[in-house]
Design an enzyme around this catalytic site. Structure first.
Site, short mmCIF file in Angstrom:
data_model
loop_
_atom_site.label_atom_id
_atom_site.label_comp_id
_atom_site.label_asym_id
_atom_site.label_seq_id
_atom_site.Cartn_x
_atom_site.Cartn_y
_atom_site.Cartn_z
N SER A 145 19.40 -53.23 16.09
CA SER A 145 19.42 -52.19 15.08
C SER A 145 20.37 -52.58 13.94
O SER A 145 20.23 -53.66 13.36
CB SER A 145 19.81 -50.85 15.73
OG SER A 145 19.65 -49.79 14.84
N ARG A 214 23.01 -35.90 13.67
CA ARG A 214 22.53 -36.49 14.92
C ARG A 214 21.07 -36.12 15.18
O ARG A 214 20.28 -36.96 15.62
CB ARG A 214 23.41 -36.02 16.09
CG ARG A 214 23.02 -36.62 17.43
CD ARG A 214 23.10 -38.13 17.42
NE ARG A 214 22.89 -38.69 18.75
CZ ARG A 214 22.82 -39.99 19.00
NH1 ARG A 214 22.94 -40.86 18.01
NH2 ARG A 214 22.63 -40.43 20.23
N ASP A 313 8.07 -48.00 15.74
CA ASP A 313 9.38 -47.83 15.11
C ASP A 313 9.18 -47.43 13.64
O ASP A 313 8.65 -48.20 12.84
CB ASP A 313 10.17 -49.13 15.20
CG ASP A 313 11.63 -48.99 14.79
OD1 ASP A 313 11.97 -47.99 14.11
OD2 ASP A 313 12.42 -49.88 15.12
N HIS A 346 12.09 -46.61 17.80
CA HIS A 346 13.24 -47.47 17.57
C HIS A 346 14.13 -47.57 18.80
O HIS A 346 14.73 -48.62 19.06
CB HIS A 346 14.06 -46.94 16.39
CG HIS A 346 15.23 -47.79 16.05
ND1 HIS A 346 15.11 -49.07 15.58
CD2 HIS A 346 16.57 -47.55 16.13
CE1 HIS A 346 16.31 -49.60 15.37
NE2 HIS A 346 17.21 -48.70 15.71
N ASP A 347 14.23 -46.53 19.57
CA ASP A 347 15.09 -46.51 20.76
C ASP A 347 14.50 -47.27 21.94
O ASP A 347 15.11 -47.28 23.02
CB ASP A 347 15.38 -45.07 21.20
CG ASP A 347 16.71 -44.57 20.67
OD1 ASP A 347 17.39 -45.33 19.96
OD2 ASP A 347 17.06 -43.42 20.97
#
Length: 367
Positions: A145, A214, A313, A346-347
């Site tokens: 990342s 967040r 992503d 993305h995670d």
């Protein structure tokens, strides 16, 4: 729980790319495995925006790390063979010098007097740490990342110090969507009255702004496919709702985001978040290629590389991984490109351990 962090004192003054300097700064790091006599079996991992250097459990700190299933004997990062180092980014509050640190010139926290931070500064601090361990050339540099961008800067600024590279879900420059999301995250923090121009403390903390930041992040870290599969339009049970709260949470996905935000709040310094977020926006390999990303990438010299991306992503789209792969290949590296269909977006590199282990472990076994 113990504390496995070690600290490397940076050169003083440590000069920053965009001006300014730090005095008496340091970087936190952790290690696994043994550095061999030739000092040529070291792997350096550079992290995303918020993780600490605690990527996996070790004797000093047995608590699980953020990449726990990837590091250890017989795992993808095989510590029977490699000496693995994970550095906490300069500017992060997980042990490295950051805006919450004390400015030796004033005896007070830096706050917004912290110099403008770039990912090149993060890369230079990591390189000083590796050099301080007596390692002249890394067997492999790994960047995840934001850490992938820092890794690109590391290889460009310190040619000849990296033999192979693993690029994980990253980008050679920030694209408008990512910049827009991070801009909203920063705005949410800055507009919280408790942020107070960066002058908050443990008693008065910008919890609301950090919570929204967040939540925005979590939304972009996963894919629409996963949101649909996990939550659909499932509503909260009656005893989970506050029917007296106007426009209160009604759907399970809302409750999930709230729980994520609560776990994150007060676990990361808001000013550090602002600085590292902006540093991610600023990074651009085109600066090193006369305005062209590909020419910038072609200045990086490694023998081999593995570039991994995920089709779902939205924060660091797959085409950006393809650009990195083409650029490194044009520079003369033998490049393995892996495009995964993991639904986690993305995670995925934190969740789809089976596929990432296969790709990374296979690559490292061959170097």
């Amino acid at each position: 729980m113990g504390d496995a962090r070690r600290y490397h004192p940076l050169s003083s003054p440590f000069r920053m790319k965009r001006g300014g300097e730090l005095l008496g700064a340091r970087v936190a790091y952790e290690t696994w495995g043994t550095l061999n006599a030739a000092r040529d079996n070291a792997i350096l991992i550079l992290t995303g925006l918020s993780p600490s250097a605690h990527a996996a459990a070790n004797a000093q700190d047995p608590s699980p790390g953020w990449w726990e299933a990837m590091i250890g004997p017989g795992r993808a990062f095989d510590t029977d063979r490699f000496h693995v180092i994970c550095v906490n980014s300069l500017g992060s509050d997980k042990g490295s010098t950051c805006p919450a640190s004390i400015d030796p010139a004033t005896g007070e926290p830096y706050r917004l007097t912290f110099p403008e931070l770039s990912l090149e500064d993060v890369a230079n601090a990591a390189h000083e740490t590796v050099s301080g361990l007596g390692i002249a050339r890394l067997a492999c540099l790994v960047g995840c990342s934001m850490g992938g961008m820092s890794a690109l800067a590391y290889m460009l600024l310190h040619p000849g110090t990296v033999r192979t590279h693993i690029s994980v879900d990253t980008a050679p420059q920030a694209q408008p969507f990512a910049i827009a999301i991070r801009s909203l995250q920063r705005e949410a923090i800055r507009l919280d009255p408790r942020w107070n121009g960066g002058h908050y403390d443990d008693d008065v903390w910008p919890e609301h702004g950090m919570s929204i930041a967040r939540k925005l992040g979590v939304i972009t870290y996963r894919s629409a496919m996963e949101w649909n599969g996990r939550f659909a339009r499932i509503r909260l049970d009656a005893d989970e709702r506050d029917d007296n709260a106007p426009f209160g949470f009604e759907f399970q996905v809302e409750s999930y985001l709230e729980a994520h935000a609560r776990r994150f709040n007060r676990q990361f310094d808001p000013n550090s978040y602002l600085y590292l977020s902006r540093a991610s926006d600023w990074f651009d390999m085109a600066e090193y290629g006369d305005g062209d990303v590909m020419r910038g990438l072609q200045r990086i010299q490694v023998t081999r590389a593995l570039v991994i991306g995920v089709s779902t992503d939205i924060l660091f789209p797959l085409e950006q991984q393809e650009t990195i792969a083409r650029g490194l290949e044009a520079a003369g590296a033998a490049v393995d490109f892996v495009a995964l269909d993991s639904p986690q977006g993305h995670d995925a590199f934190l969740v789809d351990i089976e596929n990432y282990s296969k790709a990374i472990g296979g690559f490292l076994a061959s170097i």
